[in-house]
Design a protein around this motif. Structure first.
Motif, short mmCIF file in Angstrom:
data_model
loop_
_atom_site.label_atom_id
_atom_site.label_comp_id
_atom_site.label_asym_id
_atom_site.label_seq_id
_atom_site.Cartn_x
_atom_site.Cartn_y
_atom_site.Cartn_z
N ALA A 13 0.81 -1.22 0.00
CA ALA A 13 0.00 0.00 0.00
C ALA A 13 0.84 1.26 0.00
O ALA A 13 0.30 2.37 0.01
CB ALA A 13 -0.92 0.01 1.22
N GLU A 14 2.17 1.11 0.01
CA GLU A 14 3.10 2.24 0.00
C GLU A 14 2.81 3.22 1.14
O GLU A 14 2.72 4.43 0.95
CB GLU A 14 3.11 2.92 -1.36
CG GLU A 14 3.63 1.99 -2.44
CD GLU A 14 3.91 2.65 -3.77
OE1 GLU A 14 3.20 3.61 -4.12
OE2 GLU A 14 4.84 2.19 -4.46
N GLY A 15 2.64 2.64 2.33
CA GLY A 15 2.51 3.46 3.52
C GLY A 15 1.15 4.06 3.74
O GLY A 15 1.00 4.97 4.55
N ARG A 16 0.12 3.52 3.09
CA ARG A 16 -1.24 4.06 3.28
C ARG A 16 -2.02 3.31 4.35
O ARG A 16 -3.24 3.44 4.44
CB ARG A 16 -2.01 4.03 1.96
CG ARG A 16 -1.49 5.02 0.94
CD ARG A 16 -2.38 5.08 -0.29
NE ARG A 16 -2.26 3.89 -1.13
CZ ARG A 16 -3.28 3.20 -1.60
NH1 ARG A 16 -4.53 3.55 -1.29
NH2 ARG A 16 -3.09 2.16 -2.38
N LEU A 17 -1.35 2.54 5.19
CA LEU A 17 -2.02 1.69 6.17
C LEU A 17 -2.07 2.34 7.55
O LEU A 17 -1.07 2.88 8.04
CB LEU A 17 -1.29 0.35 6.29
CG LEU A 17 -1.82 -0.64 7.33
CD1 LEU A 17 -3.21 -1.12 6.96
CD2 LEU A 17 -0.86 -1.82 7.47
#
Length: 363
Positions: free
Chosen positions: A102-106
């Motif tokens: 998620a490229e840090g969208r969590l």
């Protein structure tokens, strides 16, 4: 203020039509709702975790992993991750992997979960569930922050200089603590200086306001700066229409069907009429101004800066559901964003050392 759309992936007959869609179609609906939430401008989309009927949310990492590929901007939430049931090492591996995809969208919202069937499935007792939740979180938290972890655990084999892979993308991931009516999650959040997410769904405002007040007291007791507090709050339903009368008329079949279900299955009934439900519950049913006024009333008691609404139609037609979400985003959310501050941290990947890859031009 930030806004999330959240689903527990309930799978039971439509409360109005009585039609039970297939498992496949229910999952497809969740994916479509997440894409719609991003298109409309919601800040986050959350997927719950339950391991019992009537929920299909036993594998939130799988669902969120698929959503990470379908979306580009919206933050992805768990709602909640039931750490009392999980091995924290395995949970870390899953969520660290998901966070890279998620490229840090969590963001995580954790909790001990509820429901006797899922406790039985995982052999967790009412007496040990809170201790399990706290231990799992402490190990999970350490794994996200330390390259090697030693932990003398009770509920899983102890760890000795354990290395767990992959190493994280966000350093660390943001963890909210979900709380419904118990102080244990509130105490854990305050101890570690983590944000709190109040369920705020079943009852009138008073018990939730009391818990949030307790959180603020414990936060200061542990020496944290009150300016750093972040609180999120749920809602029991959503239907925004041009007029109050139109909103009540459209939502009445949903309320009456849900009320009959509660009585039939022996669930406690808190609100006997739609009018009482719209007035005293956290449900956001009415005209745009009426919904704005209710969020402000709750904000006065909670001081919350994140609001979740239901991502599912839940008995509304798909057209009604989409129109309601669109009206919420066009006429309700902008007013609340201007009037109520954001949480006291960036709505962005936390402590990321890598630069996210560019999004291809054709996406």
């Amino acid at each position: 203020m930030r806004f999330l759309a959240i689903t527990l992936i309930v799978h039971r007959p439509d409360p109005v039509t009585g039609v039970l869609e297939s498992t496949h179609d229910r999952f497809r609906e969740v994916l479509d709702n997440a894409v719609l939430a991003e298109e409309l401008g919601f800040d986050g989309f959350g997927v719950g975790e339950r391991h019992e009927r009537p929920f299909l949310s036993s594998a939130p990492t799988v669902v969120l992993g698929h959503l990470a590929a379908l979306t580009r901007r919206i933050r992805l939430f768990t709602a909640v991750t039931t750490l009392s049931l999980l091995d924290p090492v395995r949970a870390y591996e899953d969520y660290a992997t998901l966070d890279h995809l998620a490229e840090g969208r969590l963001d995580l919202i954790i909790g001990k979960g509820n429901g006797s069937a899922q406790r039985d499935l995982f052999q967790v007792t009412p007496e040990d569930q809170w201790d399990r939740n706290a231990e799992s979180y402490e190990v999970f938290r350490a794994l996200w922050r330390q390259d090697k972890v030693t932990a003398d655990t009770r509920f899983r084999p102890p760890l000795k200089d354990a290395e767990v892979w992959p190493r994280p993308y966000q350093r660390p991931v943001r963890v909210w603590h979900g709380s419904a009516t118990s102080k244990e999650s509130v105490d854990l959040a305050a101890r570690y200086g983590d944000p709190l997410f109040s369920a705020n769904v079943t009852h009138p405002i008073e018990p939730y306001a009391e818990l949030i007040g307790h959180y603020r007291e414990r936060w200061e007791h542990h020496g944290h700066d009150p300016a750093d507090i972040a609180v999120g709050a749920g809602s029991a339903g959503l239907y925004v229409a041009r007029t109050t009368q139109e909103a009540l008329a459209a939502y009445r079949p949903v309320f009456e069907s849900n009320l009959a279900f509660q009585k039939r299955t022996g669930l406690p009934v808190v609100f006997e009429t739609l009018e009482d439900f719209a007035a005293r519950s956290s449900a956001l049913i009415g005209s745009p101004q009426q919904v704005i006024d209710k969020v402000h009333r709750y904000h006065e008691r909670f001081g919350h800066t994140v609001q979740h609404i239901q991502a599912d139609a839940g008995g509304l037609t798909r057209t009604q559901h989409r129109d309601s979400l669109a009206l919420f985003q066009s006429e309700v959310a902008p007013v609340l964003r201007r009037a109520i501050p954001d949480p006291p941290f960036p709505w962005a990947p936390s402590g990321v050392r890598q630069t996210p890859r560019p999004v291809p031009a054709d996406h």
